[in-house]
Design a protein around this motif. Structure first.
Motif, PDB file in Angstrom:
ATOM      1  N   GLU A 397      -2.879  17.677  -5.806  1.00  0.00           N
ATOM      2  CA  GLU A 397      -1.843  17.087  -4.943  1.00  0.00           C
ATOM      3  C   GLU A 397      -2.413  16.821  -3.544  1.00  0.00           C
ATOM      4  O   GLU A 397      -2.133  15.784  -2.923  1.00  0.00           O
ATOM      5  N   ALA A 398      -3.227  17.754  -3.059  1.00  0.00           N
ATOM      6  CA  ALA A 398      -3.814  17.601  -1.717  1.00  0.00           C
ATOM      7  C   ALA A 398      -4.753  16.392  -1.675  1.00  0.00           C
ATOM      8  O   ALA A 398      -4.710  15.589  -0.728  1.00  0.00           O
ATOM      9  N   ILE A 399      -5.577  16.239  -2.707  1.00  0.00           N
ATOM     10  CA  ILE A 399      -6.515  15.108  -2.721  1.00  0.00           C
ATOM     11  C   ILE A 399      -5.748  13.789  -2.841  1.00  0.00           C
ATOM     12  O   ILE A 399      -6.081  12.799  -2.180  1.00  0.00           O
ATOM     13  N   GLU A 400      -4.693  13.816  -3.644  1.00  0.00           N
ATOM     14  CA  GLU A 400      -3.878  12.598  -3.798  1.00  0.00           C
ATOM     15  C   GLU A 400      -3.244  12.230  -2.446  1.00  0.00           C
ATOM     16  O   GLU A 400      -3.218  11.070  -2.050  1.00  0.00           O
ATOM     17  N   LEU A 401      -2.791  13.254  -1.719  1.00  0.00           N
ATOM     18  CA  LEU A 401      -2.201  13.022  -0.390  1.00  0.00           C
ATOM     19  C   LEU A 401      -3.241  12.439   0.569  1.00  0.00           C
ATOM     20  O   LEU A 401      -2.978  11.460   1.275  1.00  0.00           O
ATOM     21  N   VAL A 402      -4.431  13.019   0.573  1.00  0.00           N
ATOM     22  CA  VAL A 402      -5.500  12.528   1.446  1.00  0.00           C
ATOM     23  C   VAL A 402      -5.808  11.064   1.113  1.00  0.00           C
ATOM     24  O   VAL A 402      -5.904  10.209   2.001  1.00  0.00           O
ATOM     25  N   ASN A 403      -5.935  10.759  -0.165  1.00  0.00           N
ATOM     26  CA  ASN A 403      -6.316   9.401  -0.559  1.00  0.00           C
ATOM     27  C   ASN A 403      -5.193   8.382  -0.379  1.00  0.00           C
ATOM     28  O   ASN A 403      -5.438   7.179  -0.405  1.00  0.00           O
ATOM     29  N   SER A 404      -3.966   8.858  -0.155  1.00  0.00           N
ATOM     30  CA  SER A 404      -2.868   7.910   0.067  1.00  0.00           C
ATOM     31  C   SER A 404      -2.870   7.378   1.502  1.00  0.00           C
ATOM     32  O   SER A 404      -2.177   6.414   1.811  1.00  0.00           O
ATOM     33  N   GLY A 405      -3.657   7.987   2.380  1.00  0.00           N
ATOM     34  CA  GLY A 405      -3.717   7.517   3.775  1.00  0.00           C
ATOM     35  C   GLY A 405      -4.451   6.185   3.881  1.00  0.00           C
ATOM     36  O   GLY A 405      -5.261   5.838   3.020  1.00  0.00           O
TER      37      GLY A 405
END
Ligand code: NAD
Length: 488
Positions: A397-405
């Motif tokens: 979830e954290a990586i997905e959040l980072v990559n959504s930026g």
């Protein structure tokens, strides 16, 4: 200090009607005025650089780098004076100012390797008696448009490589911090470069537009905000120039519960609040995973609240002011937006006044907690000492959040898990990755650049990427009749 242009080896007083005040952000006092030059000054600088180019490109590379060796020694010898000037016009602490000059000097040293780095290649007998070679030639007149936050260093991601490779140059410093580059040009003057090889023009938008439109200028590098980067990239490339533009950022850090929390908090606080958060590699969004949340939140709030804020030349000061009052107002207004969006503010730096420096543009470190995904403060580059906290339940979830930026300048992870670190390094979309590192700034012998909205272009700054950018390749296929070679 009177701010002048440096054109064709002469200090020139610009004939302009408009100036921008340069304010010491710690004291609020006027320390210089930047002349807002336009086409005329850029035209003189570009023509001087063009006139110097034929002889400079014919100067053997080992002779060209002798000037850089001298410059390196002068930069080292004058480090303290340059650092004091950086602090006085940009606000960062004396130690931070010195650190930026260390990286500048490192770039000069790496560029001194141009005799090796700039070599071409040859393959003999691609067919009987035919050889093929690739040679690197300089591009011509090049230019850099610089931002305010590293008044000394950023020009050195480019200039030493360009000169060593045989190009000539025009520099346009940020109008907010013109004094450091003027001081550095006083040193450049002492190394005895031929007239016109390096030139400096001061100004703002009008001078940048003149650079982008000038037919003699063949390549432009830019560092600054994303809006300006996009504008400059489009305009320069439409005018047929080689261009690279390093842009804004919103750098996330993920904190796992298996991290060494003392180390993580110290490093993340240094990243978020160092240089008052005005670093393109500053962490501005901390994402805790699962059990990391409570312990990290408590410790980072303590670290933020205990930071010593003041004038960067005073001893013991850990963080200086932001660049100016407009910056302070912008940052404080974004903190207010965060509150309206539902974030809590356990450490609030708004309204900071430092005793003895009441005219300074100070904002103490600020923590925005429970920031919501998609909110303005989660997306916008604040460019101040503000750390937003978010929470998720898993590394995925954290990586997905980072990559959504939308930005991709830097992303960091704090963990003791090798497999989490590998997954992060492998999957995260950013040009600079830190594993247990808060400011993953590449040494001068690595390329420097972001991804996504943090960069427009192809080849990056520093090292071999700078060699690529400041040279154009020429391929030669050569045949000589066999009987000619038999004669020797
Ligand atoms: P800025 O974009 O306001 O200014 C940068 C340069 O562009 C200055 O020389 C300025 O005179 C010129 N400029 C400004 N507006 C212009 C316009 N409309 N047309 C033409 N030229 C214009 O940036 P800044 O505030 O000086 O610097 C801070 C920004 O730089 C932040 O966004 C930061 O993230 C970014 N930055 C990025 C990197 C990186 O490597 N990615 C490094 C340092 C700073």
């Amino acid at each position: 200090m009177e701010i002048l242009n440096y054109i064709n080896g002469e200090w020139i007083e610009p004939k302009v009607k408009e100036y921008v005040d340069v304010i010491n952000p710690a004291t609020g006092g006027l320390i210089a005025r930047t002349p807002l030059c336009g086409f005329e000054a850029v035209d003189s600088a570009a023509k001087a650089a063009a006139a110097a180019f034929p002889d400079w490109r014919r100067t053997p590379v080992q002779d060209r780098i002798q000037y850089l060796f001298k410059l390196r020694d002068l930069l080292k010898a004058n480090m303290d004076e340059i650092a004091r000037t950086i602090t006085n016009e940009s606000g960062k602490t004396f130690e931070e100012s010195k650190a930026e000059m260390v990286r500048a000097i490192e770039n000069v040293e790496v560029a001194c390797g141009m005799p090796m780095m700039g070599k071409g290649e040859i393959v003999e007998d691609i067919a009987p008696g035919i050889d093929e070679m690739m040679i690197r030639q300089p591009v011509g007149v090049c230019a850099t448009v610089a931002p305010f936050n590293f008044p000394g260093m950023i020009v050195f991601w480019y200039l030493p490589y360009a000169l060593a490779a045989g190009n000539t140059y025009v520099i346009k410093p940020s109008e907010k911090v013109p004094m450091t580059m003027q001081l550095i040009f006083k040193l450049i003057e002492q190394i005895g470069l031929p007239k016109g090889v390096v030139n400096m023009v001061n100004g703002a938008k009008e001078s940048v537009d003149a650079i982008l439109e000038h037919p003699v200028i063949r390549a432009v590098t830019f560092v600054g905000s994303t809006g300006t980067a996009r504008y400059l990239y489009n305009k320069a490339s439409a005018n047929g120039k080689r261009v690279q533009a390093q842009a804004g950022a919103k750098n996330p850090v993920i904190v796992l519960s298996d991290a060494d929390m003392d180390m993580a908090v110290k490093i993340i606080a240094d990243s978020a609040f160092g240089c008052a958060g005005q670093r393109c590699l500053a962490v501005s969004l901390a994402v805790t995973v699962a059990d990391a949340r409570n312990v990290f939140t408590e410790m980072i709030c303590d670290a933020a609240a205990s930071r010593v804020v003041g004038y960067g030349l005073d001893s013991g000061v850990q963080m200086g002011p932001v660049i100016n009052m407009a910056g302070k107002q912008r940052i404080e207004s974004l903190i207010g937006v965060g509150a309206k969006e539902g974030a809590s503010i356990p450490v609030d730096g708004r309204g900071t006044v430092v005793k003895g420096y009441e005219g300074g543009s100070f904002v103490r470190p600020t923590i925005l907690s429970d920031v919501q995904r998609g909110s303005e403060v989660a997306r916008t580059e604040i460019f101040g000492p503000v750390l937003s906290l978010m929470h998720v339940n898993s590394v995925d979830e954290a990586i997905e959040l980072v990559n959504s930026g939308t930005y991709g300048n830097q992303a960091s992870l704090f963990t003791s898990s090798g497999s989490a670190a590998r997954k992060f390094r492998y999957e995260v979309q950013a040009g600079n990755i830190g594993i247990n590192i808060g400011v993953a700034a590449p040494m001068a012998f690595f390329p420097f650049s972001g991804w996504k909205e943090s960069f427009f272009g192809d080849m990056h700054g520093q090292a071999m990427d700078a060699v690529e950018f400041f040279t154009q390749k020429k391929v030669v296929v050569e045949r000589w009749p066999k009987e000619w070679s038999r004669k020797f």
